[in-house]
Design an enzyme around this catalytic site. Structure first.
Site, mmCIF file in Angstrom:
data_model
loop_
_atom_site.group_PDB
_atom_site.id
_atom_site.type_symbol
_atom_site.label_atom_id
_atom_site.label_comp_id
_atom_site.label_asym_id
_atom_site.label_seq_id
_atom_site.Cartn_x
_atom_site.Cartn_y
_atom_site.Cartn_z
ATOM 1 C CG ASN A 93 -41.046 62.248 -73.778
ATOM 2 O OD1 ASN A 93 -40.846 63.445 -73.616
ATOM 3 N ND2 ASN A 93 -41.709 61.784 -74.830
ATOM 4 C CD GLU A 106 -36.784 63.227 -80.851
ATOM 5 O OE1 GLU A 106 -37.327 62.869 -81.904
ATOM 6 O OE2 GLU A 106 -37.165 64.203 -80.180
ATOM 7 C CD GLU A 147 -45.443 66.451 -75.990
ATOM 8 O OE1 GLU A 147 -46.509 65.875 -75.698
ATOM 9 O OE2 GLU A 147 -44.760 66.138 -76.987
ATOM 10 C CG ASP A 166 -46.139 63.722 -79.671
ATOM 11 O OD1 ASP A 166 -45.956 63.346 -78.499
ATOM 12 O OD2 ASP A 166 -45.517 64.663 -80.179
ATOM 13 C CG ASN A 209 -44.381 60.716 -77.366
ATOM 14 O OD1 ASN A 209 -44.678 61.464 -76.432
ATOM 15 N ND2 ASN A 209 -43.478 61.030 -78.276
ATOM 16 N NE ARG A 251 -36.310 65.497 -73.277
ATOM 17 C CZ ARG A 251 -37.631 65.610 -73.377
ATOM 18 N NH1 ARG A 251 -38.397 65.310 -72.332
ATOM 19 N NH2 ARG A 251 -38.197 65.999 -74.494
#
Length: 294
Positions: free
Chosen positions: A103, A122, A17, A200, A149, A101
């Site tokens: 991201n 999720e 990522e 994403d 995201n 958490r």
């Protein structure tokens, strides 16, 4: 014009990522989110180096002063000393939400770190969008998010783009560079509901077009400023996760991917899964990423 897609580094990232090109060092950073690793390489994939962080990592940004970074971990915001590998705790914005958490995140043009959180499995809209200011204060910008995201800005910084991956939409907000506040959230683009695609990671090029990684379908989609699809790049793996322009001329699109099997109903990938890809020949350039102002 011929578009070329090459493997930059084949290291089987569990969940690659957050590609981040630093124009000062001429180096590419990226993360392996689930296992808590940060990587760095040259534009052509040489001089590979890695750091461990204490927990899952959602994103990172380089600091303006010194050889350091600010990172978003499952335990909150931390500083990372890249010279020693030591971390320093800043703040946990969600001590009351242990399943969540932090991201994806990026730095705005004024040096603020904008990071969204996500629900760990999720399943619930318990995430929020946060702004970490250079004075280390934390502010809530939005909420009721499942998986945060794709934060990025138009070249002038006046429009902020963001997605909840499971909403089926990419959103645009008016962004006040003077205060770091957002307003007027609206739908910028909708993801094809007939596919398993999810929006994403994303970035914006110098022409103001948005590039979005559509995970699970192996596509990078370029959206015009009005939200219409301008171009689609088919990648050699299905689980592409994020994008960033880099290289000496900011004309290489770096793409991360995941090697892990997400869920059985989603596709598996072949031998190139988890690689970092370099896409060239696109005919456009990116925008230099800002550094955190502390």
């Amino acid at each position: 014009m011929t578009v070329n897609i090459d493997v930059l580094c084949d290291i089987k990232n569990h969940l690659g990522e957050g590609p981040l090109w630093d124009v000062e060092q001429q180096r590419l950073y990226w993360i392996d989110s689930k296992v808590g690793n940060i990587y760095r390489a040259t534009a052509d994939g040489r001089e590979l180096r890695a750091w461990d962080v204490p927990g899952q990592i959602g994103s990172m940004a380089l600091r303006r002063d010194g050889e350091g970074a600010v990172v978003s971990l499952d335990s909150g915001f931390h500083f990372l000393d890249l010279a020693t590998g030591d971390t320093e705790f800043i703040v946990d914005p969600e001590p009351d939400r242990p399943v969540n958490r932090l991201n994806d995140g990026k730095v705005d043009r004024a040096g603020r770190f904008i990071v969204g959180s996500m629900h760990g499995t999720e399943d619930e809209a318990s995430g929020r969008l946060y702004r970490l200011d250079p004075d280390l204060s934390v502010h809530v910008l939005d909420e009721n998010i499942i998986v945060s995201n794709g934060p990025c800005w138009s070249p002038g910084g006046e429009t902020f783009y963001f997605a909840d991956s499971w909403s089926g939409e990419i959103w645009a907000y008016d962004y006040d560079l003077a205060t770091g506040s957002v307003s007027n959230r609206r739908t910028f683009a909708r993801i094809d509901a007939d596919t398993i695609a999810a929006a994403d990671g994303a970035t914006v090029d110098s022409e103001g077009y948005l590039w979005s990684a559509h995970v699970f379908v192996g596509k990078i989609v370029r959206y015009a400023p009005d939200g219409t699809v301008d171009r689609v790049i088919d990648m050699p793996v299905q689980k592409v996760t994020s994008v960033m322009f880099g290289g000496a001329n900011l004309d290489t699109l770096y793409v991360t991917s995941m090697a892990k099997r997400y869920k059985t109903r989603y596709p598996a990938d072949g031998i190139q899964r988890g690689s970092i890809f370099a896409v060239t020949g696109l005919g456009v350039t990116g925008v230099p990423e800002s550094r955190f102002g502390a």
